[in-house]
Design a protein around this motif. Structure first.
Motif, PDB file in Angstrom:
ATOM      1  N   PRO A 478      49.073  59.167 -63.091  1.00  0.00           N
ATOM      2  CA  PRO A 478      48.685  60.582 -62.900  1.00  0.00           C
ATOM      3  C   PRO A 478      47.485  60.956 -63.758  1.00  0.00           C
ATOM      4  CG  PRO A 478      50.642  60.445 -64.249  1.00  0.00           C
ATOM      5  CD  PRO A 478      50.311  59.044 -63.862  1.00  0.00           C
ATOM      6  N   LEU A 479      46.407  60.187 -63.638  1.00  0.00           N
ATOM      7  CA  LEU A 479      45.219  60.373 -64.465  1.00  0.00           C
ATOM      8  C   LEU A 479      44.145  59.537 -63.782  1.00  0.00           C
ATOM      9  CD1 LEU A 479      44.501  61.238 -67.591  1.00  0.00           C
ATOM     10  CD2 LEU A 479      44.699  58.805 -67.982  1.00  0.00           C
ATOM     11  N   PRO A 480      42.893  60.035 -63.705  1.00  0.00           N
ATOM     12  CA  PRO A 480      41.876  59.199 -63.050  1.00  0.00           C
ATOM     13  C   PRO A 480      41.686  57.882 -63.815  1.00  0.00           C
ATOM     14  CG  PRO A 480      41.074  61.433 -63.370  1.00  0.00           C
ATOM     15  CD  PRO A 480      42.356  61.332 -64.126  1.00  0.00           C
ATOM     16  N   VAL A 481      41.810  56.786 -63.080  1.00  0.00           N
ATOM     17  CA  VAL A 481      41.650  55.472 -63.699  1.00  0.00           C
ATOM     18  C   VAL A 481      40.529  54.730 -62.976  1.00  0.00           C
ATOM     19  CG1 VAL A 481      42.742  53.251 -64.156  1.00  0.00           C
ATOM     20  CG2 VAL A 481      44.099  55.346 -64.315  1.00  0.00           C
ATOM     21  N   ASP A 482      39.508  54.335 -63.738  1.00  0.00           N
ATOM     22  CA  ASP A 482      38.435  53.529 -63.137  1.00  0.00           C
ATOM     23  C   ASP A 482      38.783  52.063 -63.293  1.00  0.00           C
ATOM     24  OD1 ASP A 482      37.043  55.806 -62.651  1.00  0.00           O
ATOM     25  OD2 ASP A 482      35.899  55.722 -64.516  1.00  0.00           O
ATOM     26  N   LEU A 483      38.980  51.419 -62.151  1.00  0.00           N
ATOM     27  CA  LEU A 483      39.246  49.992 -62.176  1.00  0.00           C
ATOM     28  C   LEU A 483      37.885  49.310 -62.091  1.00  0.00           C
ATOM     29  CD1 LEU A 483      41.730  48.218 -62.302  1.00  0.00           C
ATOM     30  CD2 LEU A 483      41.744  48.159 -59.825  1.00  0.00           C
ATOM     31  N   THR A 517      41.117  62.286 -70.640  1.00  0.00           N
ATOM     32  CA  THR A 517      40.731  62.796 -69.328  1.00  0.00           C
ATOM     33  C   THR A 517      40.638  61.672 -68.304  1.00  0.00           C
ATOM     34  OG1 THR A 517      38.374  62.571 -69.733  1.00  0.00           O
ATOM     35  CG2 THR A 517      39.385  64.660 -70.359  1.00  0.00           C
ATOM     36  N   HIS A 518      40.349  60.465 -68.771  1.00  0.00           N
ATOM     37  CA  HIS A 518      40.423  59.340 -67.859  1.00  0.00           C
ATOM     38  C   HIS A 518      40.504  58.025 -68.623  1.00  0.00           C
ATOM     39  CE1 HIS A 518      36.133  59.014 -68.639  1.00  0.00           C
ATOM     40  NE2 HIS A 518      36.214  57.771 -68.182  1.00  0.00           N
ATOM     41  N   ALA A 519      40.823  56.981 -67.875  1.00  0.00           N
ATOM     42  CA  ALA A 519      40.957  55.665 -68.497  1.00  0.00           C
ATOM     43  C   ALA A 519      40.168  54.659 -67.662  1.00  0.00           C
ATOM     44  CB  ALA A 519      42.417  55.263 -68.561  1.00  0.00           C
ATOM     45  N   THR A 520      39.725  53.574 -68.331  1.00  0.00           N
ATOM     46  CA  THR A 520      39.073  52.515 -67.567  1.00  0.00           C
ATOM     47  C   THR A 520      39.810  51.209 -67.806  1.00  0.00           C
ATOM     48  OG1 THR A 520      37.589  52.142 -69.411  1.00  0.00           O
ATOM     49  CG2 THR A 520      36.738  53.466 -67.614  1.00  0.00           C
ATOM     50  N   VAL A 521      39.870  50.418 -66.739  1.00  0.00           N
ATOM     51  CA  VAL A 521      40.562  49.129 -66.823  1.00  0.00           C
ATOM     52  C   VAL A 521      39.567  48.034 -66.456  1.00  0.00           C
ATOM     53  CG1 VAL A 521      42.398  47.710 -65.847  1.00  0.00           C
ATOM     54  CG2 VAL A 521      42.784  50.151 -66.248  1.00  0.00           C
ATOM     55  N   ASP A 537      39.625  57.923 -73.327  1.00  0.00           N
ATOM     56  CA  ASP A 537      38.771  58.790 -74.136  1.00  0.00           C
ATOM     57  C   ASP A 537      39.629  59.833 -74.843  1.00  0.00           C
ATOM     58  OD1 ASP A 537      39.596  60.218 -71.996  1.00  0.00           O
ATOM     59  OD2 ASP A 537      37.642  61.044 -71.468  1.00  0.00           O
ATOM     60  N   GLY A 538      40.822  59.402 -75.245  1.00  0.00           N
ATOM     61  CA  GLY A 538      41.771  60.356 -75.817  1.00  0.00           C
ATOM     62  C   GLY A 538      41.663  60.500 -77.320  1.00  0.00           C
ATOM     63  N   VAL A 539      42.787  60.866 -77.936  1.00  0.00           N
ATOM     64  CA  VAL A 539      42.782  61.239 -79.345  1.00  0.00           C
ATOM     65  C   VAL A 539      42.748  60.052 -80.294  1.00  0.00           C
ATOM     66  CG1 VAL A 539      43.903  63.442 -78.984  1.00  0.00           C
ATOM     67  CG2 VAL A 539      45.306  61.415 -79.347  1.00  0.00           C
ATOM     68  N   GLY A 540      43.006  58.842 -79.794  1.00  0.00           N
ATOM     69  CA  GLY A 540      42.981  57.671 -80.680  1.00  0.00           C
ATOM     70  C   GLY A 540      44.122  57.699 -81.684  1.00  0.00           C
ATOM     71  N   GLY A 541      43.943  56.920 -82.737  1.00  0.00           N
ATOM     72  CA  GLY A 541      44.948  56.905 -83.802  1.00  0.00           C
ATOM     73  C   GLY A 541      46.267  56.272 -83.410  1.00  0.00           C
ATOM     74  N   ALA A 542      46.250  55.401 -82.390  1.00  0.00           N
ATOM     75  CA  ALA A 542      47.495  54.759 -81.969  1.00  0.00           C
ATOM     76  C   ALA A 542      47.918  53.728 -83.006  1.00  0.00           C
ATOM     77  CB  ALA A 542      47.312  54.086 -80.619  1.00  0.00           C
ATOM     78  N   ASP A 543      49.180  53.686 -83.290  1.00  0.00           N
ATOM     79  CA  ASP A 543      49.713  52.737 -84.267  1.00  0.00           C
ATOM     80  C   ASP A 543      50.363  51.584 -83.525  1.00  0.00           C
ATOM     81  OD1 ASP A 543      50.853  51.364 -86.252  1.00  0.00           O
ATOM     82  OD2 ASP A 543      52.241  52.954 -86.879  1.00  0.00           O
ATOM     83  N   PRO A 544      49.804  50.361 -83.698  1.00  0.00           N
ATOM     84  CA  PRO A 544      50.346  49.217 -82.954  1.00  0.00           C
ATOM     85  C   PRO A 544      51.823  48.969 -83.278  1.00  0.00           C
ATOM     86  CG  PRO A 544      48.393  48.610 -84.212  1.00  0.00           C
ATOM     87  CD  PRO A 544      48.719  50.002 -84.580  1.00  0.00           C
ATOM     88  N   GLU A 545      52.254  49.422 -84.462  1.00  0.00           N
ATOM     89  CA  GLU A 545      53.646  49.154 -84.844  1.00  0.00           C
ATOM     90  C   GLU A 545      54.590  50.177 -84.225  1.00  0.00           C
ATOM     91  OE1 GLU A 545      54.372  46.407 -86.457  1.00  0.00           O
ATOM     92  OE2 GLU A 545      52.224  45.990 -86.459  1.00  0.00           O
ATOM     93  N   ARG A 546      53.960  51.250 -83.675  1.00  0.00           N
ATOM     94  CA  ARG A 546      54.811  52.318 -83.147  1.00  0.00           C
ATOM     95  C   ARG A 546      55.508  51.859 -81.864  1.00  0.00           C
ATOM     96  NH1 ARG A 546      51.375  56.723 -80.807  1.00  0.00           N
ATOM     97  NH2 ARG A 546      51.202  55.070 -79.273  1.00  0.00           N
ATOM     98  N   GLY A 547      56.779  52.161 -81.823  1.00  0.00           N
ATOM     99  CA  GLY A 547      57.509  51.901 -80.585  1.00  0.00           C
ATOM    100  C   GLY A 547      57.625  50.421 -80.289  1.00  0.00           C
ATOM    101  N   THR A 548      58.399  50.114 -79.276  1.00  0.00           N
ATOM    102  CA  THR A 548      58.631  48.711 -78.959  1.00  0.00           C
ATOM    103  C   THR A 548      57.680  48.252 -77.870  1.00  0.00           C
ATOM    104  OG1 THR A 548      60.324  49.429 -77.429  1.00  0.00           O
ATOM    105  CG2 THR A 548      61.048  48.728 -79.603  1.00  0.00           C
TER     106      THR A 548
ATOM    107  N   ARG B 144      38.730  62.585 -60.107  1.00  0.00           N
ATOM    108  CA  ARG B 144      37.836  63.274 -61.054  1.00  0.00           C
ATOM    109  C   ARG B 144      37.528  64.686 -60.568  1.00  0.00           C
ATOM    110  NH1 ARG B 144      34.706  59.517 -63.966  1.00  0.00           N
ATOM    111  NH2 ARG B 144      36.243  58.134 -64.897  1.00  0.00           N
ATOM    112  N   GLU B 145      36.922  64.739 -59.360  1.00  0.00           N
ATOM    113  CA  GLU B 145      36.639  66.046 -58.762  1.00  0.00           C
ATOM    114  C   GLU B 145      37.457  66.095 -57.492  1.00  0.00           C
ATOM    115  OE1 GLU B 145      32.448  65.823 -58.255  1.00  0.00           O
ATOM    116  OE2 GLU B 145      32.261  65.387 -60.398  1.00  0.00           O
ATOM    117  N   ASP B 146      38.466  66.926 -57.502  1.00  0.00           N
ATOM    118  CA  ASP B 146      39.440  66.862 -56.422  1.00  0.00           C
ATOM    119  C   ASP B 146      39.224  67.974 -55.401  1.00  0.00           C
ATOM    120  OD1 ASP B 146      41.497  66.255 -54.862  1.00  0.00           O
ATOM    121  OD2 ASP B 146      43.061  66.414 -56.394  1.00  0.00           O
TER     122      ASP B 146
END
Lengths: 583, 214
Positions: A478-483, A517-521, A537-548, B144-146
């Protein structure tokens, strides 16, 4: 000839000429009782310090000891000028000559590294310079040597106002500070001896010898001052005190030469010891004795894990600078082999350590390979255990999902059907409602089962491969993803599955935490490995140890000898990169 | 209407066959794997083939491949693919560049007999039937632009039903509005999405799908 060499030769010439000039000044002077002895002793001490100092300076330009020793020699010759009966030279020699003690203290405390290591060292040396230069000069503004009992002494050209009381006061202050500084030096040296390892003590012997010699000199000076400048007995004592002082540079030199001899013997012994097949631990012992540091430890480089491990393959943290331990990294053919963790004093024997390292580099490489193997086995064992745990957790989760979801719905459906059957004749409308409800439950149960099955293994992945599966995944997010790129061909099944789950887990995290706002793969296969990259392009600061989630991914990858990297600077998005070897 | 049913699960196949026969279809043959299906379609030239996506020999997407082959070689035979999973990629691949005589439904839809029968009939008559789940996924894609954001909720509903392959009449019945109102919505949607008007249902499906998959 290098410019340094030219400068050293120039200094040597200056020292030579200066020494002769001082001899001429003393011999022609009326002041001393025994001018010949003064001249001979003074020249011997001055030239010894300058000569040995310049030699050491030339051999080790990066170490300040040689320079300090040379400076001590020159300061000594300046002090010798104080014996002249020419008023200007006399005043200069007496006023500035005491600097000799400050430079000597500096040399003492800086040996063997050339650096003042502690705050206390720096305080003492700074104090010594201030007292000898500033206070010494101040004293000579007010003292007339003749009124102090030296009838033969020439005029003090600095004298502005002859005042015995003031001179006495200044002398007392200088002497008190001097005594405090000497006490400080003694305390520092004793503490150093106590903390020193046997190999360090080897270097402290000349320091103590020199310390004692300078101490004797100082006592003689103070005694001369207190007893009056003219007393022939004290003057003789002063001359006698020059003998140990003159020997000091040679003690320093002897230590350096002995250390070098010990070192070259140590290297040949090491080569002999390593010519056979060393037993486990023998390499460390051999290096410890070759470097004279029993506390020595070895760590081996494991390039794949990008870290050092011990001989058992367990990760090792190398000590930081300033922790009382030093690290020398051994390279072979351009890449790290091992790190030797040792006493910082060995940094002073840089050439020796280097010689030992290169003599041992093949043996180190052999042990490194063994340690690397152990490290891999260790990592595999850990990752297998984690996989097992993750697997169990996964099964528990599946059981729970099935039990809470589809199974409940089917039970409720069965119930509704029974109830509907009972009402079929009497209350057909109620029966219809019950059956409607049951078929809704059935639809929901089917949906849930479908989602569960997809989570276990996405069918499209085995049907069509990574490209199609990633496209579907990108569309479901549920987020624009550029493949941006996909491998464009089928990869080994295990690799495809691992890559798919990296993207899936990473995108799930992006949606859950990143506020992007979006992700690229990007999935590229290059140089025999597949590189999977998911960036947002989000907030960053992810902790690799967080969660399983990420941990589980790393384990999934570890089985394929793949690695997971997470780059997540706060405020600048997150990039998850997986590298999976692929035939 | 003559039908061939292909599914490797005998239980399900028999169920579907019985259901179709009870609804007045003529099931001329049954197949248990993809090769068998192709042979029987060749032999019987049915109006429609109902095909399970996962079948032997490889138990992956053999059914889909067979369906594509039928669409290429027997344009008069409609193909309705049943799938355990919602994979919009499969649906779009199946439709290709002609939305006539083609369908892609989730397997559980057979439980809703009336709609299932309607879908089979539609595909057999050269129309199309896309699963609402597939359509929902296509419409629900994050963009992106829907341009879809400009549609009213009602227009969105109409768009989804159009994409499933429903006729205006069917849409009107479903939404309980007049056919006239549906036509107005359709015109408005095509205007907002900047699409050229397409009179026939299956052309309309293709236009909408082409828009959604972009």
């Amino acid at each position: 000839m290098t410019s340094l060499r030219r400068a050293l030769w120039a200094l040597a010439a200056a020292g030579f000429v200066f020494g002769l000039a001082v001899v001429a000044l003393i011999v022609t002077s009326d002041t001393p009782e025994y001018p010949a002895a003064w001249a001979a002793g003074g020249l011997a001490v001055g030239w010894s310090f300058i000569g040995v100092g310049l030699f050491a300076w030339g051999r080790r330009p990066d170490n300040r000891v040689g320079m300090l020793m040379t400076a001590t020699g020159f300061a000594w010759l300046v002090a010798g000028c104080g014996l002249s009966d020419l008023p200007l030279v006399f005043t200069l020699g007496q006023g500035v000559g005491t600097l000799f003690f400050a430079v000597a203290v500096h040399l003492l405390l800086a040996f063997p590294s050339g650096q003042l290591e502690s705050r206390a060292d720096r305080c003492i040396v700074t104090g010594a310079y201030i007292v000898t230069a500033v206070a010494g000069l101040a004293l000579w503004l007010f003292s007339d040597p003749r009124s102090l009992g030296c009838d033969d002494c020439p005029d003090n050209v600095l004298l502005v106002y002859d005042n015995e009381t003031l001179v006495n006061a200044i002398s007392t202050v200088i002497n008190l500070i001097g005594a405090a500084l000497i006490t400080g030096v003694v305390v520092v040296l004793i503490r150093r001896w106590r903390r020193a390892t046997p190999s360090q003590r080897r270097f402290l012997v000349p320091v103590y010898a020199a310390g004692i010699a300078v101490g004797i000199m100082l006592i003689a000076t103070v005694a001369l001052q207190v007893g009056g400048l003219d007393d022939p007995v004290l003057e003789a004592a002063w001359i006698a005190a020059m003998v140990p002082l003159g020997l000091v540079p040679y003690v320093f030199l002897g230590t350096l030469i002995r250390a070098r001899m010990i070192q070259s013997r140590a290297v040949s012994e090491l080569v002999a010891r390593l010519s056979g097949t060393p037993r486990p631990g023998e390499l460390r012992d051999a290096l410890a004795s070759a470097l004279g540091d029993e506390s020595l430890e070895l760590a081996y480089w494991v390039p794949e894990q990008d870290r050092f491990v011990d001989a058992q393959g367990r990760p090792v943290e190398l000590p930081e600078q300033g922790t009382g331990r030093a690290v020398t990294k051994v390279r072979r053919e351009g890449s790290y082999v091992a790190a030797i963790v040792h006493d910082p004093v060995l940094d002073e024997q840089h050439g020796h350590v280097e010689a030992v390292c290169s003599a041992a580099s093949l043996a180190l490489e052999n042990e490194r390979l063994e340690a690397e193997l152990r490290a891999k086995v260790e990592e595999l064992r850990e990752s297998r255990q984690r996989m097992l745990r993750v697997g169990l957790e996964e099964r528990r989760r599946l059981e729970r999902d099935l039990h809470d979801g589809a199974q409940q719905r089917l039970v409720s459906m069965a119930l509704s059907m029974r109830l509907a059957r009972a009402r079929l004749r009497d209350q057909p409308e109620a029966a219809e409602r019950l059956l409607d409800g049951a078929s809704e439950e059935l639809d929901a149960a089917l949906d849930e089962l479908r989602e569960l099955a997809r989570g276990i293994h996405p069918a499209v992945l085995s049907d069509r491969g990574l490209d199609t599966a990633l496209e579907a995944l990108a569309h479901r997010t549920p987020l624009p993803v550029d493949l941006e790129s996909t491998p464009g061909r089928r990869l080994p099944e295990a690799v495809e599955l691992a890559a798919y789950f990296v993207v899936s887990e990473a995108l799930t995290n992006v949606v859950k935490y990143a506020d992007a706002t979006h992700a690229t793969v990007n999935v590229a296969s290059e140089n025999g490995r597949v590189v999977v990259q998911v960036a947002d392009d989000g907030v960053g600061g992810a902790d690799p140890e967080r969660g399983t989630g990420l941990r589980g991914l790393a384990d999934r990858l570890a089985v394929l000898e793949g690695r997971l990297e997470i780059d997540s600077p706060p405020g600048r998005g997150t990039t998850v990169t997986a590298r999976i070897p692929c035939g | 209407m003559r039908v061939v049913v292909a599914d490797d699960s005998v239980l399900l196949r028999e169920g579907v066959v019985r259901l179709l026969e009870e609804s007045g279809f003529d099931v001329v043959a049954q197949a248990g794997d993809a090769d068998d299906l192709l042979r029987k379609v060749n032999a019987h030239k049915p109006d429609v083939a109902v095909v399970d996506i996962r079948m032997p020999p490889t138990n992956t997407d053999d059914g889909l491949r067979a369906a594509l082959q039928i669409r290429a070689t027997h344009p008069d035979t409609g193909v309705l693919v049943l799938s355990q999973y919602v994979e919009e990629g499969y649906a779009l691949e199946l439709v290709g560049d002609a939305a006539g005589g083609v369908g892609y439904l989730l397997k559980d839809r057979v439980a809703d007999v009336e709609r299932f029968v309607d879908s089979v009939k539609r595909v057999g008559e050269g129309g199309s039937a896309l699963d609402p789940e597939v359509v929902a996924q296509l419409v629900g894609r994050a963009r992106r632009e829907d341009p879809l954001a400009e549609l009213t909720p009602r227009e969105r509903e109409v768009l989804e039903l159009m994409a499933e392959g429903r006729s205006n009449q069917a849409i009107a019945e479903q939404l309980v509005i007049t056919e006239r109102a549906v036509e107005k919505h359709v015109t408005s949607i095509f205007g907002k999405l900047d699409l050229a008007p397409a009179p026939e249902d299956h052309r309309r499906v293709l236009a909408v799908l082409t828009f959604l998959r972009a």
